[in-house]
Scaffold this motif. Structure first.
Motif, PDB file in Angstrom:
ATOM      1  N   ALA A   1     -44.617 -69.773  10.606  1.00 27.22           N
ATOM      2  CA  ALA A   1     -45.912 -70.463  10.690  1.00 27.22           C
ATOM      3  C   ALA A   1     -45.767 -71.928  10.295  1.00 27.22           C
ATOM      4  CB  ALA A   1     -46.935 -69.769   9.792  1.00 27.22           C
ATOM      5  N   LEU A   2     -45.005 -72.181   9.237  1.00 26.58           N
ATOM      6  CA  LEU A   2     -44.791 -73.575   8.811  1.00 26.58           C
ATOM      7  C   LEU A   2     -44.001 -74.356   9.861  1.00 26.58           C
ATOM      8  CD1 LEU A   2     -43.970 -73.017   5.036  1.00 26.58           C
ATOM      9  CD2 LEU A   2     -46.039 -74.080   5.992  1.00 26.58           C
ATOM     10  N   ALA A   3     -42.987 -73.730  10.432  1.00 27.10           N
ATOM     11  CA  ALA A   3     -42.165 -74.406  11.444  1.00 27.10           C
ATOM     12  C   ALA A   3     -42.983 -74.729  12.686  1.00 27.10           C
ATOM     13  CB  ALA A   3     -40.960 -73.550  11.811  1.00 27.10           C
ATOM     14  N   PHE A   4     -43.765 -73.764  13.169  1.00 26.94           N
ATOM     15  CA  PHE A   4     -44.569 -74.011  14.362  1.00 26.94           C
ATOM     16  C   PHE A   4     -45.719 -74.962  14.064  1.00 26.94           C
ATOM     17  CE2 PHE A   4     -42.633 -69.986  15.965  1.00 26.94           C
ATOM     18  CZ  PHE A   4     -41.994 -70.559  17.047  1.00 26.94           C
TER      19      PHE A   4
ATOM     20  N   ALA B   1     -48.035 -80.402  14.782  1.00 29.89           N
ATOM     21  CA  ALA B   1     -48.429 -81.676  14.187  1.00 29.89           C
ATOM     22  C   ALA B   1     -47.638 -82.820  14.771  1.00 29.89           C
ATOM     23  CB  ALA B   1     -48.239 -81.616  12.674  1.00 29.89           C
ATOM     24  N   ASN B   2     -46.336 -82.652  14.996  1.00 30.96           N
ATOM     25  CA  ASN B   2     -45.501 -83.681  15.602  1.00 30.96           C
ATOM     26  C   ASN B   2     -45.937 -83.990  17.033  1.00 30.96           C
ATOM     27  OD1 ASN B   2     -43.952 -84.093  13.320  1.00 30.96           O
ATOM     28  ND2 ASN B   2     -42.315 -82.720  13.973  1.00 30.96           N
TER      29      ASN B   2
END
Length: 119
Positions: free
Chosen positions: A105-108, A113-114
Motif C-alpha cells: 500500500a505504501l509503495a503503490f 503521488a509521484n
C-alpha cells in the motif's frame, strides 16, 4: 532401399513406487500439490483422497533429470521434506500478510503521488 531395423531396446530400470498418506484435517492439499510439482523430473505424484486421508502415490521417473534414480526411502524422504517446506512457506506467508499489505500500500501510494506530481 533396405528395411528399417527395429530400435534397440535398452533394459528398463525398475521404477520405484511408494505411498505416503496424511491426515486431511491437519495437512493442506495445496502443500501436497506444491511438493508434487517440485518433484517434476524426479518423480510423479498422484494425490487421492481416501476418507479423512490424502494418499500420495509417488513413482520415480524412468529417466530422472536431476541425477540418479532415488530409492523408495529417499523418494519418501524427499517428498516429506518438500511438504514440510511448503507448510512452512504457507505459515510464513500467513503471518506476514499484514506487513506485506502495508508495504504494498505504501509503495503503490508513493507511485500514485509521484504520478500526480509529475502530471
Amino acid at each position: 532401399m533396405r528395411p528399417m531395423l527395429p530400435a534397440a531396446k535398452l533394459p528398463a530400470a525398475s521404477q520405484v513406487e511408494v505411498a505416503v498418506d496424511f491426515d486431511s484435517s491437519i495437512q493442506s492439499l495445496g502443500a501436497l500439490d506444491a511438493a508434487a510439482y517440485r518433484l517434476i523430473g524426479t518423480a510423479t505424484c498422484q494425490v487421492d483422497r481416501a476418507g479423512d486421508r490424502y494418499v500420495c502415490r509417488l513413482a520415480s521417473s524412468a529417466n530422472p533429470q536431476k541425477g540418479a534414480m532415488l530409492s523408495s526411502d529417499e523418494l519418501k524422504e524427499r517428498f516429506l521434506n518438500l511438504v514440510a517446506d511448503e507448510n512452512l512457506r504457507a505459515r510464513v506467508a500467513e503471518r506476514t500478510e499484514g506487513v506485506r499489505n502495508v508495504i504494498l500500500a505504501l509503495a503503490f501510494g508513493a507511485l500514485v503521488a509521484n504520478q500526480n506530481d509529475a502530471g
